[in-house]
Design a protein around this motif. Structure first.
Motif, short mmCIF file in Angstrom:
data_model
loop_
_atom_site.label_atom_id
_atom_site.label_comp_id
_atom_site.label_asym_id
_atom_site.label_seq_id
_atom_site.Cartn_x
_atom_site.Cartn_y
_atom_site.Cartn_z
N THR A 151 -6.04 -11.88 -5.09
CA THR A 151 -6.88 -11.18 -4.12
C THR A 151 -8.34 -11.52 -4.34
N ARG B 223 -12.80 -2.81 -4.91
CA ARG B 223 -13.37 -4.12 -4.60
C ARG B 223 -14.85 -4.21 -4.96
N LYS C 152 -3.49 -3.97 -4.76
CA LYS C 152 -3.96 -2.66 -4.31
C LYS C 152 -5.13 -2.17 -5.15
N TYR D 69 -7.30 -4.03 -6.77
CA TYR D 69 -8.49 -4.82 -6.40
C TYR D 69 -9.08 -4.29 -5.10
N ASP D 70 -8.24 -4.09 -4.11
CA ASP D 70 -8.74 -3.64 -2.80
C ASP D 70 -9.43 -2.28 -2.88
N ARG D 71 -8.86 -1.38 -3.66
CA ARG D 71 -9.47 -0.04 -3.74
C ARG D 71 -10.82 -0.10 -4.44
N ASP E 174 -11.27 -13.45 -1.83
CA ASP E 174 -12.45 -12.67 -1.47
C ASP E 174 -13.68 -13.58 -1.54
N TYR F 124 0.79 -1.23 0.00
CA TYR F 124 0.00 0.00 0.00
C TYR F 124 0.82 1.28 0.00
#
Length: 519
Positions: A232, A200, A194, A196-198, A236, A89
């Protein structure tokens, strides 16, 4: 999926394949009286012996399967080694005092933002585009040869080595040419995580459209990004299953090819006086800051007589040998120079980008026009309108340029991304940089080559639906910094209405001086 889950899956699979239970009962059971005939007793003994043997074999097989899974998992996670200087991150976290001054050779780092870069409260992301530079690489072919020659010159001519320089006497040059390093692979793997997480809320059910310029290090960067993204997504529990590996549209970098991710078609930019502006500008600064460093280096390496260019090559060895290490820890080359030296060195490469491909070059922004027009098409869902560097065949085909997707990921080079930023007007408020006096980022609206196009740089363009507002909003983040969009009247959160953002891209929509490429 965690390792424990994989192990349980392996156990279950093996058990199902051998009768569906952990009893290892593969032979039919028999009812045997307490007074069995000898033959039956022998049969029972043989069956019990067989079961014990099979059980031992199964235990060994499961142990091997567990070992195999752990090895595979370890290999996959090597790209995300927690002991690395690279983090998912925040990016590069070692030697930050100097690594932020390695220009385009800096590893990616999260740039501080005056505006919070979190998704604004009450807003939903409806679209996201990332444009990424490839990850950390070995030097280019020509530079690698020059570096090797510089090391050979030192070792062949230096009569002694000053304090801190002694390692050069036995240093073996082993850097490769052009390709990603393992560290660079990890940068893109982490970037995929990162992204993907942002995003999601979209990424859990939507696979991005992936596109890469045709050089191998760019293609491999795209692949590593997809691996991080996919890993990622698999972890999930709310995500839909997908098919991996993902398709990646690759645009050739062959000479004469229309490619918005790689410049090369604008004749007056590629040749002649305009092509030399960047080199001349950084050359002026080199005349200012290099002589003192050159004298100090040659004093510590008597007989070597390094030139000004070779002095810069010696400085280049710091970032390149650093990213050649799997963990990215700084090497001995980095300690040969002071923090002031590195600040001057960083400015040298900042001038190179600003005057080579940025606003300081009369045709620099023009090289990014084609991509900006593609971006507008994606944001609005309208066909691409462009007569510059776009590949009209690819852009007219919904397979190679789909409209209506909500996630896009493109992979390119530092020079091309610099031109894209310029065509978007991200630094139009910055005056041309001084070529003989170093100017800090406080005076350049945050511009430096390290802050804009480090290895694995990434630009996010996101579309937001906020509250009951019918108008969608656009926001742009460069290496986590929310960019002020002055041309479309951005609000305190850095957002512009979509229609006003599109209207502010007139430079690109009107061709961006493309006609000047051929006059």
């Amino acid at each position: 999926m965690g390792v424990s889950n994989i192990i349980e899956s392996v156990k279950g699979f093996l058990a199902q394949g051998l009768g569906g239970s952990y009893k290892y009962s593969v032979l039919p059971e028999h009812r045997i009286s307490s007074r069995e005939p000898r033959s039956q007793s022998l049969q029972k003994s043989q069956e019990e012996k067989f079961r014990r043997t099979l059980k031992l074999a199964m235990t060994g097989l499961i142990a091997f399967a567990i070992f195999f899974v752990l090895v595979v998992s370890s290999t996959g996670n090597a790209l995300n080694n927690k002991t690395s200087c690279d983090t998912i991150y925040q990016g590069y976290q070692c030697a930050t005092e100097i690594s932020r001054h390695w220009g385009q050779y800096s590893p990616y780092f999260s740039v501080p933002s005056e505006i919070s870069n979190e998704i604004p409260e009450g807003c939903t992301v409806t679209f996201a585009q990332v444009v990424s530079r490839h990850g950390a690489r070995d030097p280019t072919d020509s530079k690698s040869g020059a570096y090797a020659a510089m090391i050979a010159k030192i070792q062949g001519n230096a009569t002694s080595y000053g304090s801190g320089f002694g390692f050069l006497e036995d240093f073996e040059y082993t850097l490769g040419k052009d390709e990603l390093t393992k560290f660079g692979e990890r940068e893109l793997y982490n970037s995929g995580i990162k992204f993907y997480d942002r995003y999601r809320s979209l990424a859990a059910s939507i696979t991005p459209f992936f596109r890469a310029s045709g050089q191998n290090r760019v293609i491999q960067s795209a692949k590593n990004f997809t691996r991080g993204f996919h890993a990622t997504r698999v972890s999930d529990e709310s995500a839909k299953a997908d098919l991996f590996p993902y398709d990646i549209v690759i645009i050739s970098e062959d000479e004469g090819m229309n490619n918005t991710l790689d410049h090369g078609l604008c004749t007056n930019f590629e040749e002649g006086a305009i092509d030399e502006i960047g080199d001349n500008s950084k050359g002026e600064w080199a005349d200012t800051f290099v002589p003192d460093i050159q004298a100090r280096v040659n004093e510590n390496l008597p007989g070597a007589n390094l030139t000004a260019d070779e002095t810069i090559y010696l400085m280049d060895m710091c970032p390149f040998t650093t990213v050649a290490k799997t963990d990215g820890t700084p090497t001995e080359f980095c300690s040969l120079f002071t923090a002031e030296d590195w600040a001057n060195y960083g400015y040298y490469y900042t001038l190179d980008k600003w005057y080579g491909y940025g606003p300081g070059n009369p045709l620099g922004p023009t090289q990014g026009v084609g991509f900006v027009n593609e971006l507008l098409a994606r944001l609005t869902g309208d066909p691409v309108t462009d007569h510059t560097s776009t590949n009209q065949t690819l852009d007219a085909d919904p397979v190679t340029f789909p409209l209506g997707s909500k996630l896009y990921a493109d992979f390119s080079h530092d020079n091309d991304m610099t031109a894209m930023f310029s065509a978007m007007g991200l630094f139009t408020g910055t005056e041309d940089l001084d070529k003989t006096n170093r100017v800090g980022t406080n005076e350049t609206s945050g511009y430096s080559s390290a802050a804009t196009v480090p290895f694995s740089a990434r630009l996010y363009v996101e579309k937001l639906q906020c509250g009951s507002d019918a108008d969608e909003m656009v926001r742009v983040l460069l290496n986590d910094r929310v960019m002020p969009l002055d041309g479309c009247g951005s609000d305190e959160l850095g957002r512009c209405k979509l229609s006003e953002f599109v209207e502010s891209m007139k430079f690109a929509m009107t061709g961006g001086l493309w006609d000047s490429c051929f006059t």
